[in-house]
Scaffold this motif. Sequence first.
Motif, mmCIF file in Angstrom:
data_model
loop_
_atom_site.group_PDB
_atom_site.id
_atom_site.type_symbol
_atom_site.label_atom_id
_atom_site.label_comp_id
_atom_site.label_asym_id
_atom_site.label_seq_id
_atom_site.Cartn_x
_atom_site.Cartn_y
_atom_site.Cartn_z
ATOM 1 N N THR A 1 0.966 -1.141 0.107
ATOM 2 C CA THR A 1 0.057 -0.074 -0.125
ATOM 3 C C THR A 1 0.802 1.168 -0.014
ATOM 4 O O THR A 1 0.326 2.408 -0.159
ATOM 5 N N GLY A 2 2.227 1.161 0.127
ATOM 6 C CA GLY A 2 3.225 2.297 0.013
ATOM 7 C C GLY A 2 3.424 2.842 1.412
ATOM 8 O O GLY A 2 2.260 3.058 2.198
ATOM 9 N N CYS A 3 4.446 3.714 1.557
ATOM 10 C CA CYS A 3 4.842 4.340 2.605
ATOM 11 C C CYS A 3 4.371 5.706 2.646
ATOM 12 O O CYS A 3 4.147 6.503 3.427
ATOM 13 N N LEU A 4 4.141 6.315 1.221
ATOM 14 C CA LEU A 4 3.968 7.853 0.901
ATOM 15 C C LEU A 4 2.530 7.884 0.106
ATOM 16 O O LEU A 4 2.844 8.303 -0.974
ATOM 17 N N SER A 5 1.537 7.381 0.249
ATOM 18 C CA SER A 5 0.414 7.222 -0.409
ATOM 19 C C SER A 5 -0.667 7.982 0.228
ATOM 20 O O SER A 5 -1.728 8.124 -0.537
ATOM 21 N N THR A 6 -0.860 7.936 1.337
ATOM 22 C CA THR A 6 -1.887 8.790 2.050
ATOM 23 C C THR A 6 -1.581 10.372 2.271
ATOM 24 O O THR A 6 -1.029 10.637 2.964
ATOM 25 N N ALA A 7 -2.127 11.076 1.158
ATOM 26 C CA ALA A 7 -1.929 12.433 1.227
ATOM 27 C C ALA A 7 -2.414 13.192 2.453
ATOM 28 O O ALA A 7 -3.470 12.575 2.853
#
Length: 531
Positions: A137-143
């Motif tokens: 889900t990514g480390c830097l994907s929730t803006a």
Amino acid sequence: MPDVHAVIVGAGFAGLYMLHRLRRLGLSARVFEAGNGVGGTWYWNRYPGARCDVESMDYSYSFSDELQQEWKWSERYASQPEILSYINHVADRFDLHRDIQLSTRVTSATFDEAGRTWTITTDRGDRVAARFCIMATGCLSTAQVPKLPGRETFGGTTYHTGRWPHRGVDFTGQRVGVIGTGSSAIQSIPIIAAQAAHLFVFQRTPNFSVPARNAPLDPEFERQVKAAYADFRRQARESRVGFVVERSEASALAVTPDERRREYEKRWSRGGLGFTATYVDLLTNQEANDTAAEFCREKIRAAVRDPTVAALLAPKDYPVGTKRMCVDTGYYETFNRDNVTLVDIRRSPIEAITPAGLRTREAAYALDSIVFATGFDAMTGALLGIDIRGRGGRTLNDAWSEGPQTYLGLAVAGFPNLFAVTGPGSPSVLSNMIVSIEQHVDWIADCLEAMRARGHETIEATAAAQDAWVAHVNEIGHATLYPRANSWYMGANIPGKPRVFMPYIGGVGAYRQICDRVAAKGYDGFTLAGA
Ligand code: FAD
Ligand code: NAP
């Protein structure tokens, strides 16, 4: 019976490679991706100037020699469109699309203890049972957009760098406000400034930034790398940060000031992230760090004509490198333009967004567009955004109420058969992420294969192994200067988020060895159970 062997959440670099690996093992998998295309970070972050700051020849997959030989990068640091077309090429070349469902957000994942399966549900009404659930889900994907009062009243247009419109944005003739001065802001500000009638940069904390020295990729360098790509990749895997930088073993305090300056100058003119590797103790010794920080501040003073603006742009209250270093093209010089104003919102915070723009404690700014370059709920945001329930219905939110707890950044006690790719507690964001992603995906795929071979159906981190790992991650994190900064590594950018240094700082080479040893010892620290 599960519908598929594994559900993979996310179709960025991690999810795509995970799918490819599972396919090669003959295991069925289904990928859900919230975006309407593959690429993750490079699908979402389309702001002007977006590009990688790990060099292109490093920032790419290594799993297929044909792929790495065929692909031609055009610049030292590839731009977002080029990286996105590379990822799409990979998805086409390895026929990945047919198992990926786009525009679908996973909303919950629940472990059924009796059936030893995960049930995954989505916002499109899907309900899938899987033996394994793999979070890519990514480390830097929730803006992260700050909750400023009056946001909905703004008469102009707002943007977040990590949710940039696909059609692009033309700021010509506009009064634009950029909030934030992290890597995304630092890349986009020079380009927005060249377009806008006036640009206001709202800065809370200045960042250290080194010049990128981006250029067309040197064909001779490309030829050399491609002639020995296997060796180049091996060195990257064994390195500290996932790419090779000239690394000194000397203390910054053991050399003369002249020698130090020469060395810093050399790195500064070479450009890029190698700057903090100039001396071995820059990230562990405040006095050593001060020498590098002061060098950077001098560079800012030399680049920016107005001494007041230069002073404001120069970070003073945290050690260089302890917030993610930025890499720029003409950032500081942009503040010499007549149409750019730096606003100190540390001294005079933003009080509200207004119909006409925004208001700080001291002044009102009329704006046509506001760009939130305000970053992400890093490392845990995307995971905690899903209602994940493990043994006994316990939620991940509850398990992580005091900060993320994992074994190796890969698994969580109480959540059998759940894996995170580059989860908190792994080197992830302190490294070339592609190296870390490939290592995690390979480890998970090997684990699933070993379980199949031995007839195991579940794997779960033990609480004891997890506690020991968390203690180790903390111990070595606290032996560095990193915890001295209010960084997203520490969760400090999100109000109310627990203050924990989340990544593992032991280095990707050492970390790989630890993970390999765990596997070689029959998955030491995990409990495996049969059918
Ligand atoms: P991502 O690319 O973030 O992909 C995760 C995907 O999961 C996203 O597409 C998201 O939509 C999806 N997702 C999340 N939650 C859900 C859900 N509930 N349901 C469905 N889908 C979901 N790293 C470097 O090493 N070098 C660099 O130069 C570099 N530059 C960067 C530049 C920018 C602007 C940013 C933001 C990050 C950069 N990074 C860099 C870090 C970058 O995130 C990683 O390098 C890498 O792209 C991460 O890949 P990933 O697949 O793990 O995650
Ligand atoms: P970031 O580094 O977290 O920067 C966010 C900026 O917004 C900071 O200046 C922050 O100030 C400010 N901010 C946040 N909330 C605010 C608020 N409520 N009020 C005022 N200001 C606020 O985010 P990012 O720039 O998107 O970068 C995130 C990471 O992505 C990077 O560190 C890097 O790992 C990766 N990235 C890499 C590149 C690249 O060059 N390849 C480019 C972009 C991103 P404070 O510092 O005071 O919190």
